[in-house]
Design an enzyme around this catalytic site. Structure first.
Site, PDB file in Angstrom:
ATOM      1  CB  THR A  27       1.490   5.719   8.391  1.00 48.78           C
ATOM      2  OG1 THR A  27       0.818   5.055   7.323  1.00 48.78           O
ATOM      3  CG2 THR A  27       0.493   6.041   9.492  1.00 48.78           C
ATOM      4  N   GLY A  56      -0.402   9.913  12.422  1.00 53.24           N
ATOM      5  CA  GLY A  56      -1.560   9.598  11.601  1.00 53.24           C
ATOM      6  C   GLY A  56      -2.080  10.890  10.993  1.00 53.24           C
ATOM      7  CB  VAL A  84      -2.731  15.172  14.704  1.00 51.00           C
ATOM      8  CG1 VAL A  84      -3.662  15.512  13.532  1.00 51.00           C
ATOM      9  CG2 VAL A  84      -3.501  14.506  15.836  1.00 51.00           C
ATOM     10  CE  LYS A  85       2.786  12.269   8.424  1.00 49.98           C
ATOM     11  NZ  LYS A  85       3.262  11.347   7.362  1.00 49.98           N
ATOM     12  CB  ILE A  86      -1.774  19.182  10.330  1.00 51.56           C
ATOM     13  CG1 ILE A  86      -2.735  18.474  11.293  1.00 51.56           C
ATOM     14  CG2 ILE A  86      -2.440  20.398   9.706  1.00 51.56           C
ATOM     15  CD1 ILE A  86      -3.176  19.333  12.448  1.00 51.56           C
TER      16      ILE A  86
END
Length: 218
Positions: A27, A56, A84-86
């Site tokens: 997401t 996220g 953790v989406k980066i």
């Protein structure tokens, strides 16, 4: 190939999870904003539904490594399954390196070349997310990027990043991702529903029902 669902709608997540097909969720703040709910509250609720990796994303306006690291730690603290989406930027790679060294799982997003995927993997990303649908939009076959990344990663035993095919827009995309060697496809709920149905399956079910009723009734 495993399936993640790409949504922030908890009802869709519950429905797909009940089918027994989900290994995780991806997401982002934009998807959660569409639901009109608090970002961290939704992420926490998703962790209570799906027992798997949940991505996220750091805020789109956070462009420096220090800011991404701070937000990444906050996202990771929500639940052990959080990822953790980066974004794929120089600052993003710095953040991935630091978070990964702390044992925090990361997902490098907005990847459009095999070189970008290789850089993310070397920085320590747990997952890399090439966007095949957006490549198709500009007349570049996105599935070939998945093939290239899969081939490169298999060449090196010390690369452990998994490939998440993102920007999936159709059942054909899902099939192409599986054939190309993706580890995971993150799929919108509507595509999952499309994958279930086929005209001959639907016709067959109706025929079987009619045949049964003709002999045994309802």
């Amino acid at each position: 190939m495993k399936f993640f669902i790409d949504t922030a709608n908890v009802d869709e997540i519950r429905e797909a999870n009940d089918m027994g097909i989900l290994a995780g969720v991806t997401t982002n703040p934009s998807l959660i904003a569409k639901e009109g709910r608090d970002y961290k509250t939704v992420l926490k609720e998703i962790t209570e539904i799906v027992d798997g990796a949940i991505s996220g994303e750091v805020k789109a306006t956070t462009t420096d490594a220090d800011g991404m690291i701070k937000e990444g730690r906050e996202i990771a603290a929500i639940h052990p399954n959080m990822v953790v989406k980066i974004p794929m930027t120089a600052e993003g790679l710095k953040a991935i390196r630091t978070l990964s060294s702390e044992g925090i799982k990361t997902n490098c997003t907005l990847i459009f070349t095999a070189n970008q995927a290789l850089l993310a993997a070397r920085a320590g990303a747990t997952y890399v997310s090439p966007f095949l649908g957006r490549l198709d939009d500009i007349s570049e076959p996105g599935f070939r990027l998945i093939e290239e990344i899969a081939t490169i990663f298999k060449n090196y035993d010390d690369i452990h990043a998994q490939i998440i095919s993102a920007s999936v827009r159709s059942p054909l995309h899902v099939e192409q991702c599986a054939l190309a060697g993706a580890d995971i496809a993150t799929v919108p709920y509507k595509v999952i529903k499309q994958m279930i149905h086929h005209p001959l399956t639907d016709e067959g079910i109706v025929k079987f029902q009619n045949d049964y009723r003709a002999v045994f009734g309802d």
